[in-house]
Scaffold this motif. Structure first.
Motif, mmCIF file in Angstrom:
data_model
loop_
_atom_site.group_PDB
_atom_site.id
_atom_site.type_symbol
_atom_site.label_atom_id
_atom_site.label_comp_id
_atom_site.label_asym_id
_atom_site.label_seq_id
_atom_site.Cartn_x
_atom_site.Cartn_y
_atom_site.Cartn_z
ATOM 1 N N VAL A 11 76.138 16.210 10.068
ATOM 2 C CA VAL A 11 77.535 16.662 10.059
ATOM 3 C C VAL A 11 77.622 18.116 9.592
ATOM 4 O O VAL A 11 78.344 18.925 10.180
ATOM 5 N N ILE A 12 76.880 18.450 8.552
ATOM 6 C CA ILE A 12 76.884 19.825 8.033
ATOM 7 C C ILE A 12 76.396 20.797 9.100
ATOM 8 O O ILE A 12 76.986 21.862 9.303
ATOM 9 N N ARG A 20 80.114 29.246 12.429
ATOM 10 C CA ARG A 20 79.451 30.512 12.778
ATOM 11 C C ARG A 20 80.057 31.116 14.036
ATOM 12 O O ARG A 20 80.197 32.338 14.132
ATOM 13 N N GLN A 21 80.428 30.262 14.980
ATOM 14 C CA GLN A 21 81.086 30.759 16.193
ATOM 15 C C GLN A 21 82.465 31.324 15.852
ATOM 16 O O GLN A 21 82.859 32.378 16.361
ATOM 17 N N LEU A 39 85.778 31.915 5.822
ATOM 18 C CA LEU A 39 84.723 31.386 6.690
ATOM 19 C C LEU A 39 83.345 31.629 6.078
ATOM 20 O O LEU A 39 82.487 30.739 6.069
ATOM 21 N N GLU A 40 83.121 32.828 5.554
ATOM 22 C CA GLU A 40 81.835 33.142 4.934
ATOM 23 C C GLU A 40 81.582 32.262 3.716
ATOM 24 O O GLU A 40 80.463 31.778 3.515
ATOM 25 N N ASP A 41 82.624 32.031 2.910
ATOM 26 C CA ASP A 41 82.483 31.176 1.731
ATOM 27 C C ASP A 41 82.173 29.741 2.121
ATOM 28 O O ASP A 41 81.312 29.085 1.518
ATOM 29 N N THR A 42 82.864 29.246 3.134
ATOM 30 C CA THR A 42 82.649 27.875 3.591
ATOM 31 C C THR A 42 81.233 27.707 4.137
ATOM 32 O O THR A 42 80.553 26.721 3.845
ATOM 33 N N ILE A 43 80.782 28.688 4.903
ATOM 34 C CA ILE A 43 79.429 28.638 5.455
ATOM 35 C C ILE A 43 78.399 28.642 4.329
ATOM 36 O O ILE A 43 77.445 27.855 4.343
ATOM 37 N N ALA A 44 78.592 29.497 3.346
ATOM 38 C CA ALA A 44 77.661 29.565 2.223
ATOM 39 C C ALA A 44 77.614 28.242 1.467
ATOM 40 O O ALA A 44 76.536 27.772 1.081
ATOM 41 N N LYS A 45 78.781 27.628 1.273
ATOM 42 C CA LYS A 45 78.845 26.358 0.545
ATOM 43 C C LYS A 45 78.120 25.258 1.317
ATOM 44 O O LYS A 45 77.350 24.488 0.740
ATOM 45 N N LEU A 46 78.335 25.201 2.628
ATOM 46 C CA LEU A 46 77.686 24.180 3.441
ATOM 47 C C LEU A 46 76.174 24.406 3.523
ATOM 48 O O LEU A 46 75.395 23.457 3.512
ATOM 49 N N GLU A 47 75.761 25.669 3.603
ATOM 50 C CA GLU A 47 74.330 25.966 3.634
ATOM 51 C C GLU A 47 73.666 25.546 2.324
ATOM 52 O O GLU A 47 72.557 25.020 2.324
#
Length: 57
Positions: A11-12, A20-21, A39-47
């Motif tokens: 899911v992640i 990213r898109q 978006l950048e914060d959310t991506i960092a958290k999920l990564e």
């Protein structure tokens, strides 16, 4: 890694692809700087969460 962790990781990864898109599109338009940051914060958290799941193997 149990089934629950594998499913969460799947899911992640799907969310990361989508985010990213969105981030690429937002960078091209750059209408809302807050959106880029979110978006950048959310991506960092999920990564980070994905790395944590992978490390707990």
């Amino acid at each position: 890694m149990d089934k629950k962790q594998k499913k969460r990781l799947d899911v992640i990864n799907k969310k990361l692809t989508s985010l990213r898109q969105q981030l690429a599109g937002s960078r091209q338009q750059a209408d809302d700087l807050n959106e880029l940051k979110e978006l950048e914060d959310t991506i960092a958290k999920l990564e980070a969460e994905a790395a944590e799941i992978k490390a707990s193997k």
